[in-house]
Design an enzyme around this catalytic site. Sequence first.
Site, PDB file in Angstrom:
ATOM      1  CE  LYS A  61      -7.712  -1.241   4.521  1.00  0.00           C
ATOM      2  NZ  LYS A  61      -6.354  -0.856   4.047  1.00  0.00           N
ATOM      3  NE  ARG A 110      -6.859   4.736   9.194  1.00  0.00           N
ATOM      4  CZ  ARG A 110      -8.070   5.053   8.789  1.00  0.00           C
ATOM      5  NH1 ARG A 110      -8.700   6.084   9.337  1.00  0.00           N
ATOM      6  NH2 ARG A 110      -8.664   4.366   7.836  1.00  0.00           N
ATOM      7  CB  CYS A 117      -1.894   4.897   3.456  1.00  0.00           C
ATOM      8  SG  CYS A 117      -1.807   3.334   4.346  1.00  0.00           S
ATOM      9  CE1 TYR A 141      -0.843  -5.352  14.280  1.00  0.00           C
ATOM     10  CE2 TYR A 141      -3.215  -5.577  14.501  1.00  0.00           C
ATOM     11  CZ  TYR A 141      -2.124  -5.065  13.844  1.00  0.00           C
ATOM     12  OH  TYR A 141      -2.304  -4.261  12.748  1.00  0.00           O
ATOM     13  CB  CYS A 177      -4.524   3.981  -0.215  1.00  0.00           C
ATOM     14  SG  CYS A 177      -4.781   3.686   1.546  1.00  0.00           S
ATOM     15  NE  ARG A 214      -6.435   5.934   4.403  1.00  0.00           N
ATOM     16  CZ  ARG A 214      -5.562   5.621   5.351  1.00  0.00           C
ATOM     17  NH1 ARG A 214      -5.858   4.690   6.238  1.00  0.00           N
ATOM     18  NH2 ARG A 214      -4.399   6.230   5.423  1.00  0.00           N
ATOM     19  CE  LYS A 244      -7.121  -3.490   8.060  1.00  0.00           C
ATOM     20  NZ  LYS A 244      -5.918  -2.838   7.467  1.00  0.00           N
ATOM     21  CD  GLU A 258     -14.758  -3.899  -3.943  1.00  0.00           C
ATOM     22  OE1 GLU A 258     -13.722  -4.371  -4.445  1.00  0.00           O
ATOM     23  OE2 GLU A 258     -15.050  -2.690  -4.005  1.00  0.00           O
ATOM     24  CB  SER A 316      -5.032  -1.829  15.332  1.00  0.00           C
ATOM     25  OG  SER A 316      -5.867  -0.901  14.646  1.00  0.00           O
ATOM     26  CB  CYS A 374      -0.940  -0.002   1.204  1.00  0.00           C
ATOM     27  SG  CYS A 374      -2.361   1.119   1.002  1.00  0.00           S
TER      28      CYS A 374
END
Length: 326
Positions: free
Chosen positions: A196, A206, A123, A314, A131, A218, A249, A234, A275, A121
């Site tokens: 997404k 971010r 961004c 994570y 992006c 976005r 996501k 998609e 996150s 990406c």
Amino acid sequence: MSELFFRRHRRLRSSASVRSMVRETHLHTEDLIYPIFVVEGKQVRNEVPSMPGVFHLSLDLLNDEVNEVVDLGIPAIIVFGVPNEKDDVGSSAYHDHGIVQKAIRQIKEVHPDLTVIADTCLCQFTDHGHCGVIEEGKILNDPTLDLLAKTAVSQAEAGADIIAPSNMMDGFVAAIRHGLDEAGYHDVPIMSYAVKYASSYYGPFRDAAHSSPKFGDRKTYQMDPANRLEALREAESDMNEGADFLIVKPALSYLDIIREVKDFSGFPIVAYNVSGEYSMIKAAAQNGWIDEKSIVLETLTSMKRAGADLILTYFAKDVVRWLNEK
């Protein structure tokens, strides 16, 4: 009571052993992908304020982190880069000496059998935080495709095993597949962020990636959280354009989408435990409101049950340790 007829479902819950025998969904170490944030500089190991236990790592400290991942048996990592210098087209995303490219080379030199996924990406690398290419405040679709293809090829040249484009431009999978094939990387698969959403769950990321948009949002390229059928459109586009995996996501608020995309596509599905999902659990656990281990294992199991084949999380290192306790 002797005249009643009913099924005794509790018979199969009578002991831990019996419950284990009939358990339908299992979470395995092999299901996990661990994200790593690499940065410029030396001796950098800075914890992300909004993501306890997640660190920015400079290349000189990267090997220790990757060694731990390999020792735990986690089969794959995804590399996110945070550069020192940014410009309006994110040129450091596709330089051969970019932070992601340098990290990939270093990791593959030490651990050639570890699957290294490159987040593809712009961004993190653009000074405006979007992006794609900007013109008069608009994100341009087609000019962005060229830069994404260049980025993917540079990552494959550095040794990335899988390319994971996350930008949600129309045609991004087709452009990247064409670029990889032209450069001779026919066998490098694409793990597309196919579905997404423009989600509020991305805030801590971010913070970690220094990728907040400097203007606007976005929503002109990421999906409306209210939409379900759009996810299938998609996914179908990316399947037809050459994707090999499909990412949904976020994951936790979109379990219904994971199931529908899995049933619709038959492709390997990756759930991104993002996150915000991570940080909410961490914050509640640190306050003593929940048991972190049991909540995390239940949460990730729900993603597997919904149809995910792989989970990008994570929590991966902690999950492996907890699974090994059994």
